[in-house]
Design a protein around this motif. Sequence first.
Motif, short mmCIF file in Angstrom:
data_model
loop_
_atom_site.label_atom_id
_atom_site.label_comp_id
_atom_site.label_asym_id
_atom_site.label_seq_id
_atom_site.Cartn_x
_atom_site.Cartn_y
_atom_site.Cartn_z
N ALA A 14 0.83 -1.21 0.00
CA ALA A 14 0.00 0.00 0.00
C ALA A 14 0.86 1.26 0.00
O ALA A 14 0.60 2.20 -0.75
CB ALA A 14 -0.93 0.00 1.21
N LEU A 16 3.98 1.60 -1.04
CA LEU A 16 4.69 1.73 -2.31
C LEU A 16 3.77 2.20 -3.44
O LEU A 16 4.12 3.12 -4.18
CB LEU A 16 5.36 0.39 -2.70
N THR A 17 2.60 1.59 -3.57
CA THR A 17 1.73 1.96 -4.70
C THR A 17 1.04 3.31 -4.48
O THR A 17 0.81 4.04 -5.43
CB THR A 17 0.68 0.86 -5.03
N SER A 19 2.36 5.86 -2.71
CA SER A 19 3.37 6.91 -2.79
C SER A 19 3.65 7.29 -4.25
O SER A 19 4.05 8.41 -4.53
CB SER A 19 4.65 6.49 -2.09
N GLY A 20 3.40 6.36 -5.16
CA GLY A 20 3.57 6.64 -6.59
C GLY A 20 2.63 7.71 -7.10
O GLY A 20 2.84 8.32 -8.14
N PRO A 23 3.67 12.32 -6.22
CA PRO A 23 4.35 13.30 -7.08
C PRO A 23 3.40 14.03 -8.04
O PRO A 23 3.56 15.21 -8.32
CB PRO A 23 5.36 12.46 -7.87
N MET B 41 10.24 5.81 -10.24
CA MET B 41 8.85 5.72 -9.82
C MET B 41 8.22 4.38 -10.26
O MET B 41 7.56 3.71 -9.47
CB MET B 41 8.09 6.89 -10.43
N LEU B 45 6.73 1.42 -8.00
CA LEU B 45 5.35 0.98 -8.23
C LEU B 45 5.27 -0.52 -8.50
O LEU B 45 4.41 -1.21 -7.94
CB LEU B 45 4.73 1.74 -9.40
N TRP B 52 1.39 -6.59 -3.69
CA TRP B 52 -0.09 -6.74 -3.69
C TRP B 52 -0.47 -8.11 -4.23
O TRP B 52 -1.40 -8.75 -3.74
CB TRP B 52 -0.77 -5.67 -4.54
#
Lengths: 85, 85
Positions: A14, A16-17, A19-20, A23, B41, B45, B52
Amino acid sequence: MIDPSYEIIGIIAAILTTSGFIPQVYKIYKEKNAKGVSLTMYLILIIGVLLWLVYGILIGSLSIIIANSVTALLQLCVIIFKLKN
Amino acid sequence: MIDPSYEIIGIIAAILTTSGFIPQVYKIYKEKNAKGVSLTMYLILIIGVLLWLVYGILIGSLSIIIANSVTALLQLCVIIFKLKN
């Protein structure tokens, strides 16, 4: 309830995805410009994310609930900014 | 196993959130240019998406497995294109 040791993997996933996505929100906020993003796309995405949230609540997955709550909030910021400009 | 009626919500959510990623891949393919996307990035991701996937397998969620397999493949296309150029 889901095994807490599984939730650790979910929480890392969660972070990692999600935080993408930060930006993009930061870029729009800094440039005060959301021309590059598609409103239709964001509306489709936020419906999807809200459905993930419902799914997470139904299966009792803390990782899915947290990840999609944060993502929905970030997407809502983009949509509001897009509608105001 | 997760209740099949819950999985319907998850599958719809998966279709909506995964489809949001397709225009990016198509844009890169059409323009033969991936300058606009950040490799770091995408690497962050894809690690998140693969985690996941592990989480989905562990809790036996078909929606999470399908959504993240497709997303990982799409992201892999972007990463390969980015590395080749």
